[in-house]
Design a protein around this motif. Structure first.
Motif, PDB file in Angstrom:
ATOM      1  N   ASP A  34       0.803  -1.217   0.000  1.00 12.81           N
ATOM      2  CA  ASP A  34       0.000   0.000   0.000  1.00 12.81           C
ATOM      3  C   ASP A  34       0.843   1.278   0.000  1.00 12.81           C
ATOM      4  OD1 ASP A  34      -2.614   1.013  -0.095  1.00 12.81           O
ATOM      5  OD2 ASP A  34      -2.669   1.342   2.065  1.00 12.81           O
ATOM      6  N   CYS A  35       2.155   1.151   0.147  1.00 13.50           N
ATOM      7  CA  CYS A  35       3.038   2.319   0.217  1.00 13.50           C
ATOM      8  C   CYS A  35       3.959   2.337  -0.996  1.00 13.50           C
ATOM      9  CB  CYS A  35       3.871   2.272   1.498  1.00 13.50           C
ATOM     10  SG  CYS A  35       2.886   2.464   2.989  1.00 13.50           S
ATOM     11  N   ALA A  36       3.742   3.277  -1.885  1.00  9.37           N
ATOM     12  CA  ALA A  36       4.459   3.331  -3.161  1.00  9.37           C
ATOM     13  C   ALA A  36       5.959   3.523  -3.017  1.00  9.37           C
ATOM     14  CB  ALA A  36       3.880   4.443  -4.033  1.00  9.37           C
ATOM     15  N   HIS A  37       6.435   4.006  -1.863  1.00  9.78           N
ATOM     16  CA  HIS A  37       7.882   4.232  -1.684  1.00  9.78           C
ATOM     17  C   HIS A  37       8.609   3.006  -1.136  1.00  9.78           C
ATOM     18  CE1 HIS A  37       6.619   4.840   2.506  1.00  9.78           C
ATOM     19  NE2 HIS A  37       7.886   4.663   2.835  1.00  9.78           N
ATOM     20  N   VAL A  38       7.897   1.926  -0.880  1.00  9.63           N
ATOM     21  CA  VAL A  38       8.497   0.758  -0.236  1.00  9.63           C
ATOM     22  C   VAL A  38       8.957  -0.269  -1.279  1.00  9.63           C
ATOM     23  CG1 VAL A  38       8.092  -1.188   1.341  1.00  9.63           C
ATOM     24  CG2 VAL A  38       7.174   1.088   1.871  1.00  9.63           C
ATOM     25  N   THR A  39      10.204  -0.711  -1.132  1.00 11.57           N
ATOM     26  CA  THR A  39      10.770  -1.798  -1.929  1.00 11.57           C
ATOM     27  C   THR A  39      10.516  -3.096  -1.181  1.00 11.57           C
ATOM     28  OG1 THR A  39      12.486  -0.332  -2.773  1.00 11.57           O
ATOM     29  CG2 THR A  39      12.911  -2.705  -2.921  1.00 11.57           C
ATOM     30  N   LEU A  40      10.110  -4.138  -1.909  1.00 14.05           N
ATOM     31  CA  LEU A  40       9.815  -5.430  -1.282  1.00 14.05           C
ATOM     32  C   LEU A  40      10.877  -6.434  -1.697  1.00 14.05           C
ATOM     33  CD1 LEU A  40       6.933  -3.978  -2.273  1.00 14.05           C
ATOM     34  CD2 LEU A  40       6.061  -5.862  -0.926  1.00 14.05           C
ATOM     35  N   GLU A  41      11.623  -6.942  -0.733  1.00 13.75           N
ATOM     36  CA  GLU A  41      12.654  -7.939  -1.014  1.00 13.75           C
ATOM     37  C   GLU A  41      12.018  -9.308  -1.231  1.00 13.75           C
ATOM     38  OE1 GLU A  41      16.361  -6.227   1.681  1.00 13.75           O
ATOM     39  OE2 GLU A  41      15.376  -8.084   2.267  1.00 13.75           O
ATOM     40  N   LEU A  42      12.577 -10.045  -2.205  1.00 14.31           N
ATOM     41  CA  LEU A  42      12.066 -11.378  -2.530  1.00 14.31           C
ATOM     42  C   LEU A  42      13.218 -12.368  -2.621  1.00 14.31           C
ATOM     43  CD1 LEU A  42       9.804 -13.327  -3.506  1.00 14.31           C
ATOM     44  CD2 LEU A  42      10.284 -12.511  -5.833  1.00 14.31           C
ATOM     45  N   ILE A  43      13.125 -13.456  -1.858  1.00 12.50           N
ATOM     46  CA  ILE A  43      14.074 -14.567  -1.953  1.00 12.50           C
ATOM     47  C   ILE A  43      13.467 -15.565  -2.937  1.00 12.50           C
ATOM     48  CG2 ILE A  43      15.363 -16.354  -0.727  1.00 12.50           C
ATOM     49  CD1 ILE A  43      14.680 -14.759   1.888  1.00 12.50           C
ATOM     50  N   ALA A  44      13.948 -15.546  -4.174  1.00 15.12           N
ATOM     51  CA  ALA A  44      13.341 -16.340  -5.251  1.00 15.12           C
ATOM     52  C   ALA A  44      14.064 -17.662  -5.458  1.00 15.12           C
ATOM     53  CB  ALA A  44      13.326 -15.522  -6.543  1.00 15.12           C
ATOM     54  N   ASP A  45      14.160 -18.453  -4.392  1.00 14.04           N
ATOM     55  CA  ASP A  45      14.840 -19.752  -4.482  1.00 14.04           C
ATOM     56  C   ASP A  45      13.869 -20.910  -4.690  1.00 14.04           C
ATOM     57  OD1 ASP A  45      13.666 -19.831  -1.974  1.00 14.04           O
ATOM     58  OD2 ASP A  45      15.521 -20.274  -0.895  1.00 14.04           O
ATOM     59  N   LEU A  46      12.586 -20.612  -4.829  1.00 11.93           N
ATOM     60  CA  LEU A  46      11.515 -21.597  -4.979  1.00 11.93           C
ATOM     61  C   LEU A  46      11.301 -22.420  -3.716  1.00 11.93           C
ATOM     62  CD1 LEU A  46      12.185 -22.794  -8.662  1.00 11.93           C
ATOM     63  CD2 LEU A  46      10.716 -20.920  -7.852  1.00 11.93           C
ATOM     64  N   VAL A  47      11.918 -22.018  -2.625  1.00 13.04           N
ATOM     65  CA  VAL A  47      11.695 -22.640  -1.322  1.00 13.04           C
ATOM     66  C   VAL A  47      10.996 -21.626  -0.414  1.00 13.04           C
ATOM     67  CG1 VAL A  47      12.809 -23.619   0.742  1.00 13.04           C
ATOM     68  CG2 VAL A  47      13.718 -24.128  -1.538  1.00 13.04           C
ATOM     69  N   HIS A  48      11.531 -20.409  -0.352  1.00 19.23           N
ATOM     70  CA  HIS A  48      10.960 -19.374   0.496  1.00 19.23           C
ATOM     71  C   HIS A  48       9.596 -18.889   0.004  1.00 19.23           C
ATOM     72  CE1 HIS A  48      15.000 -19.085   2.215  1.00 19.23           C
ATOM     73  NE2 HIS A  48      14.464 -18.381   3.193  1.00 19.23           N
ATOM     74  N   VAL A  49       9.425 -18.801  -1.320  1.00 14.79           N
ATOM     75  CA  VAL A  49       8.191 -18.255  -1.892  1.00 14.79           C
ATOM     76  C   VAL A  49       7.805 -19.051  -3.134  1.00 14.79           C
ATOM     77  CG1 VAL A  49       7.079 -16.189  -2.851  1.00 14.79           C
ATOM     78  CG2 VAL A  49       8.779 -15.940  -1.026  1.00 14.79           C
ATOM     79  N   HIS A  50       6.549 -19.441  -3.209  1.00 15.47           N
ATOM     80  CA  HIS A  50       6.009 -20.192  -4.340  1.00 15.47           C
ATOM     81  C   HIS A  50       5.920 -19.282  -5.574  1.00 15.47           C
ATOM     82  CE1 HIS A  50       2.991 -22.321  -6.745  1.00 15.47           C
ATOM     83  NE2 HIS A  50       3.356 -23.403  -6.077  1.00 15.47           N
ATOM     84  N   PRO A  51       6.110 -19.840  -6.771  1.00 20.19           N
ATOM     85  CA  PRO A  51       6.020 -19.038  -7.999  1.00 20.19           C
ATOM     86  C   PRO A  51       4.722 -18.241  -8.150  1.00 20.19           C
ATOM     87  CG  PRO A  51       6.983 -21.161  -8.502  1.00 20.19           C
ATOM     88  CD  PRO A  51       6.534 -21.223  -7.062  1.00 20.19           C
TER      89      PRO A  51
END
Length: 166
Positions: A34-51
């Protein structure tokens, strides 16, 4: 929201170590979206977060996703026993988990693999590359990078992010 209103500008490890989103309680992830100035970090190892959720994040926070590795000392090494600070970690199939309790303990992800995972999850090459390069640079305030929509001229930087050659 109070943290973002007070100037916090990065959500660390979206979806991980935080309550999930709920339609009545959006939690930290909902606040960050909801906050346009916020960067969202993503751990894209297919373990931490589903595709599926990677695609959702890129769609909901277009241009604000920054790929991070969360890599621990076992990165680039074979499966086996490692330490994360004082914690014992077992890496099996490239997945790092605490010996006691089995929680995910960082990752063995490299940035090139993160980019490939994001692309294989249905994100465009340009969005994946921006998430690995431009978005993190902007989040760190590196001035050598262009603003969104501007052309990127080749350059080199020193360890402090200062341009040293064109």
């Amino acid at each position: 929201m109070a943290a973002f209103d007070a100037g916090a500008s990065v959500l660390t490890h979206a979806f991980n170590g935080m309550p999930g989103m709920h339609h009545r309680e959006p939690g930290p992830l909902g606040a960050a979206l909801d906050c346009a100035h916020v960067t969202l970090e993503l751990i894209a190892d297919l373990v931490h977060v589903h595709p599926t959720l990677m695609r959702l994040l890129f769609s909901a926070a277009s241009g604000r996703v920054a790929l991070v590795s969360d890599a621990m000392s076992a990165t680039g090494c074979s499966d086996g026993a490692y330490a994360l600070g004082s914690l014992e970690v077992t890496v099996t199939g490239g997945v790092a988990r605490l010996k006691e309790g089995g929680s995910i303990a960082g990752s063995t992800l490299t940035m090139d693999r993160a980019v490939r995972h994001v692309i294989s999850s249905g994100i465009s090459v340009s969005d994946a590359l921006a998430a690995a390069t431009l978005t993190p640079a902007w989040a760190m305030g590196l001035k050598a990078f262009p603003s969104p929509g501007e052309a990127l001229e080749p350059f080199l930087t020193d360890a402090d992010g200062n341009t040293v050659a064109a």
